[in-house]
Motif scaffolding. Structure first.
Motif, short mmCIF file in Angstrom:
data_model
loop_
_atom_site.label_atom_id
_atom_site.label_comp_id
_atom_site.label_asym_id
_atom_site.label_seq_id
_atom_site.Cartn_x
_atom_site.Cartn_y
_atom_site.Cartn_z
N GLU A 37 0.87 -0.97 -0.09
CA GLU A 37 -0.05 0.18 0.11
C GLU A 37 0.91 1.25 -0.10
N LYS A 38 0.29 2.37 -0.65
CA LYS A 38 0.95 3.52 -0.83
C LYS A 38 0.49 4.74 -0.01
N THR A 39 -0.59 4.35 0.77
CA THR A 39 -0.86 5.32 1.66
C THR A 39 -1.37 4.66 3.06
N GLY A 40 -1.51 5.48 4.09
CA GLY A 40 -1.88 4.79 5.19
C GLY A 40 -0.98 5.19 6.34
N THR A 41 -1.14 4.21 7.48
CA THR A 41 0.07 4.55 8.56
C THR A 41 1.14 3.67 8.74
N LEU A 42 2.51 4.13 8.60
CA LEU A 42 3.55 3.40 8.88
C LEU A 42 3.89 3.36 10.36
N ARG A 43 4.12 2.31 10.96
CA ARG A 43 4.59 2.25 12.32
C ARG A 43 6.05 1.97 12.60
N VAL A 44 6.54 2.44 13.72
CA VAL A 44 8.16 2.15 13.71
C VAL A 44 8.35 1.93 15.01
N VAL A 73 0.26 9.88 3.99
CA VAL A 73 0.92 8.93 4.59
C VAL A 73 1.33 9.53 6.30
N ARG A 74 0.92 8.81 7.26
CA ARG A 74 1.23 9.17 8.61
C ARG A 74 2.24 7.93 9.31
N VAL A 75 2.95 8.47 10.03
CA VAL A 75 4.17 7.64 10.78
C VAL A 75 4.23 7.70 12.16
N ASP A 101 6.19 -1.87 10.94
CA ASP A 101 6.64 -1.82 9.64
C ASP A 101 8.10 -1.87 9.58
N LEU A 102 8.75 -1.11 10.51
CA LEU A 102 9.97 -0.98 10.70
C LEU A 102 10.61 -1.17 12.24
N LYS A 324 9.03 -8.70 7.53
CA LYS A 324 8.58 -9.11 6.05
C LYS A 324 7.09 -9.09 5.98
N SER A 325 6.21 -8.78 7.13
CA SER A 325 4.75 -8.82 7.22
C SER A 325 4.39 -7.36 6.94
N THR A 326 5.30 -6.56 6.57
CA THR A 326 4.60 -5.12 6.57
C THR A 326 3.71 -5.22 5.11
N SER A 327 2.56 -4.33 5.04
CA SER A 327 1.92 -4.13 3.80
C SER A 327 2.25 -3.07 3.16
N HIS A 328 3.28 -2.23 3.64
CA HIS A 328 3.68 -1.00 3.18
C HIS A 328 5.06 -1.02 2.64
N ARG A 329 5.66 -2.20 1.84
CA ARG A 329 6.93 -2.47 1.73
C ARG A 329 7.79 -1.47 0.82
N THR A 330 7.23 -0.79 0.05
CA THR A 330 8.00 0.22 -0.80
C THR A 330 8.06 1.35 0.13
#
Length: 432
Positions: A37-44, A73-75, A101-102, A324-330
């Motif tokens: 996915e190219k939008t949404g929330t990235l969790r770190v 995109v929100r982190v 995600d990371l 590996k499980s991220t749905s926002h790899r790029t």
């Protein structure tokens, strides 16, 4: 694991908890998400340092720049305790729905996390990264398993020889240029200043002992046909073990007190004005500045067997990896490069004292801050790393190498017998 070393370090503050996704993305049989996915929330998830505020400020700036370039995109960032990272991160590997995600992870954890199937293979993206040619090879290797890369090195830490300039001046000593001279200087200090350890050493200080083994041509283990085999009982390794063990005794650091000492204990002894020398990290500077030795110490690379040589140091540090499980790899890979990129590493060096993993960035850091020059010189001379085996965690937690040293310095076993016992225990762990 990492420690802050700049005077800017403040009280640690727990980061904002990440917002959980409402549903998990479909995944393949190996745990890799089928979505990108190219939008949404990235969790770190990042490590919470002893003084975390400076790190938070650097990371916040990175995230603002990232979100500005990526619409919709929100982190979110959660700062997790280093001490409990293993359970939390392995739990994330087993529960993709709540996983980030990371993650930031210690470089000695790489092989174990890869074996657990949690980290994404980012070899292609790292090789295509414009900054990659300037990456320190040892740092890159610490994020690699079997020629595949599973993260971007964030910072590196090494150890060198701290010495008391006032004591050396009082006794008309020069900084040692060989390991034999380290031992000679240590015994001279102890003889003339019995209130001091000549050099503070610890039987439980694995990463202070390893340079002696490596400087004598020894290895901890080597890989043969895909399997690791211990080499701590080879002739060269035993010579290095003996050289370190010889520093325990009434003429330097009495075994009764020093056999149980850890690396932190030896640093505290030096910082507290109780030792003439110690093997300490760039990350220990703040402890020195806060102690009785402030303004009265210098640092040189730990010398090797021959004059002009530098003993190989353990290359510690942390990496940033994509799950590996991220749905926002790029997006996750892009943010990984931002968090571990040159600009961020320069900012983390200024804020926290973390040594950059890019050679050109590190060279500039040494020019900006002369204190780190001996550590950079140590890195440039060539460093070593622990076996890239998922079993290393068990070996480390089992205190196999400290037990070997403690058996020797207590007189319970000879160097040969203790090394044979350690090798057998390591091979048993590797065999699992």
């Amino acid at each position: 694991m990492s420690l802050s070393l700049r005077s800017a370090a403040l009280a640690a503050v727990v980061g904002v908890a990440a917002v959980a996704a409402t549903s998990c993305a479909p995944s393949t049989s190996d745990g890799t998400s089928e979505k990108d996915e190219k939008t949404g929330t990235l969790r770190v998830w990042l490590f919470k340092e002893v003084g975390n505020k400076p790190k938070e400020r650097v990371v916040d700036d990175v995230l603002k720049r990232f979100e500005k370039r990526h619409d919709d995109v929100r982190v979110t960032v959660e700062y997790i305790p280093v001490e409990s990272r293993a359970e939390k991160i392995k739990g994330a590997f087993n529960d993709p729905e709540s996983a980030p995600d990371l993650i930031e992870y210690g470089n000695t954890d790489t092989a174990g996390y890869v074996a657990d199937g949690g980290l994404a293979d980012v070899t292609r993206e790292i090789e295509g990264w414009k900054a990659a040619p300037d990456m320190d090879e040892t740092a890159k290797a610490s994020a690699s398993v079997k020629d595949k890369v599973y993260g971007a090195p964030l910072f590196v830490g090494v150890r060198a020889l701290y010495y008391r300039t006032d004591v050396f001046e009082e006794l008309d000593l020069e900084p040692p240029s060989t390991l034999n001279e380290v031992a000679t200087a240590a015994k001279r200090i102890r003889a003339e200043r019995p209130d001091l350890y000549g050099i503070a050493v610890g039987g439980a200080y694995t990463y202070g002992a390893m340079p002696f083994l490596w400087a004598h041509g020894g290895k901890i283990a080597e890989e043969k046909d895909g399997e690791f085999v211990s080499r701590v009982n080879s002739a060269a390794a035993r010579n290095g073990v003996a050289a370190y063990a010889d520093l325990f005794g009434d003429d330097n650091c009495p075994a009764g007190k020093c056999a149980q000492m850890t690396g932190n204990d030896t640093v505290e002894a030096f910082a507290g004005g109780k030792a003439g020398m110690v093997i300490g990290g760039d990350f220990n500077r703040q402890a020195m500045e806060d102690g009785k030795s402030k303004g009265e110490y210098g640092v040189v690379p730990l010398p090797g067997k021959r004059s002009g040589d530098i003993a190989p140091a353990f290359a510690g540090g942390n990496n940033i990896g994509v799950l590996k499980s991220t749905s926002h790899r790029t997006l996750a890979v892009s943010l990984m490069k931002e968090l571990a990129g040159k600009k961020t590493q320069r900012e983390l060096f200024s804020a926290m004292g973390f040594l950059p993993t890019f050679t050109d960035t590190r060279e500039q850091a040494a020019k900006d801050e002369p204190f780190v020059a001996p550590f950079v010189k140590t890195l440039d001379a060539g460093t070593e790393f622990v076996p890239a085996s998922p079993d290393w965690g068990e070996i480390d937690a089992g205190q196999i190498l400290p037990t070997m040293f403690q058996q020797i310095v207590s007189g319970k076993k000879s160097v040969a017998d203790a090394a044979d016992g350690a090798a057998s225990a390591m091979d048993e762990a590797f065999g699992k």
